[in-house]
Design an enzyme around this catalytic site. Structure first.
Site, PDB file in Angstrom:
ATOM      1  CE  LYS A   1      -3.968  -2.064   2.380  1.00  0.00           C
ATOM      2  NZ  LYS A   1      -4.822  -1.959   3.598  1.00  0.00           N
TER       3      LYS A   1
ATOM      4  CG  ASN B   1      -3.430  -2.377   6.999  1.00  0.00           C
ATOM      5  OD1 ASN B   1      -3.180  -2.256   5.808  1.00  0.00           O
ATOM      6  ND2 ASN B   1      -4.594  -2.805   7.441  1.00  0.00           N
TER       7      ASN B   1
ATOM      8  CD  GLU C   1      -8.556  -9.316  -3.854  1.00  0.00           C
ATOM      9  OE1 GLU C   1      -9.334  -8.739  -3.076  1.00  0.00           O
ATOM     10  OE2 GLU C   1      -7.520  -9.897  -3.455  1.00  0.00           O
TER      11      GLU C   1
ATOM     12  CE1 TYR D   1      -9.300  -2.774  -0.444  1.00  0.00           C
ATOM     13  CE2 TYR D   1      -8.473  -1.070  -1.913  1.00  0.00           C
ATOM     14  CZ  TYR D   1      -8.246  -2.092  -1.012  1.00  0.00           C
ATOM     15  OH  TYR D   1      -6.960  -2.450  -0.687  1.00  0.00           O
TER      16      TYR D   1
ATOM     17  CG  HIS E   1      -5.545  -6.104  -0.231  1.00  0.00           C
ATOM     18  ND1 HIS E   1      -6.806  -6.123   0.319  1.00  0.00           N
ATOM     19  CD2 HIS E   1      -5.579  -6.954  -1.282  1.00  0.00           C
ATOM     20  CE1 HIS E   1      -7.572  -6.942  -0.386  1.00  0.00           C
ATOM     21  NE2 HIS E   1      -6.854  -7.459  -1.372  1.00  0.00           N
TER      22      HIS E   1
END
Length: 140
Positions: free
Chosen positions: A11, A114, A128, A51, A117
């Protein structure tokens, strides 16, 4: 045990800090192989599409704006039980609750930032992977 492929995103919080290599080293140390990888900058529309499952959740806007805020690294990982193994390697969503040695314990800044993913199921991994690598045969 089955050889599987799973999907990963490094990310924006991690790419901004230039720790893609550190995260890749953690991934590879677990026996997972990075069989495809590319750096992209998602548009807000692309992040919203990716998302979309979270569209009704209160964090949707913040999440999609964050994911479009800087480049990310999308990856296909391969190995035995890759989906479950990568989820274990990522660690808990909240880095404060993540086990030592996991990506989120070692690299994440917060619950929102964080660092990674990962797909939550084999079916979602296929979706995905196709979303970002569609039409490309990925062999390990």
């Amino acid at each position: 045990m089955a050889i599987e492929q799973t999907f990963s995103i490094i990310k924006p919080d991690a790419t901004r800090r230039n720790i893609t290599g550190k995260i890749n080293a953690i991934i590879e140390a677990t026996g997972l192989r990075i069989v495809a990888q590319k750096r992209i900058h998602m548009t807000l529309a692309q992040a919203q599409q990716f998302y979309a499952v979270h569209r009704e959740r209160p964090f949707f806007g913040e999440l999609t704006e964050f994911m479009a805020s800087a480049p990310v690294v999308v990856q296909v990982l391969q190995g035995e039980n890759a989906v479950a193994k990568y989820r274990e390697v990522m660690g808990a969503t909240n880095p404060a609750n993540a086990a030592p040695g996991t990506i989120r314990k070692e690299c994440a800044l917060s619950v929102g930032e964080n660092s990674v993913h990962g797909s939550d199921s084999l079916d979602n991994a296929k979706i995905e992977i196709a979303h970002f690598f569609g039409g490309i045969e990925i062999v390990g």
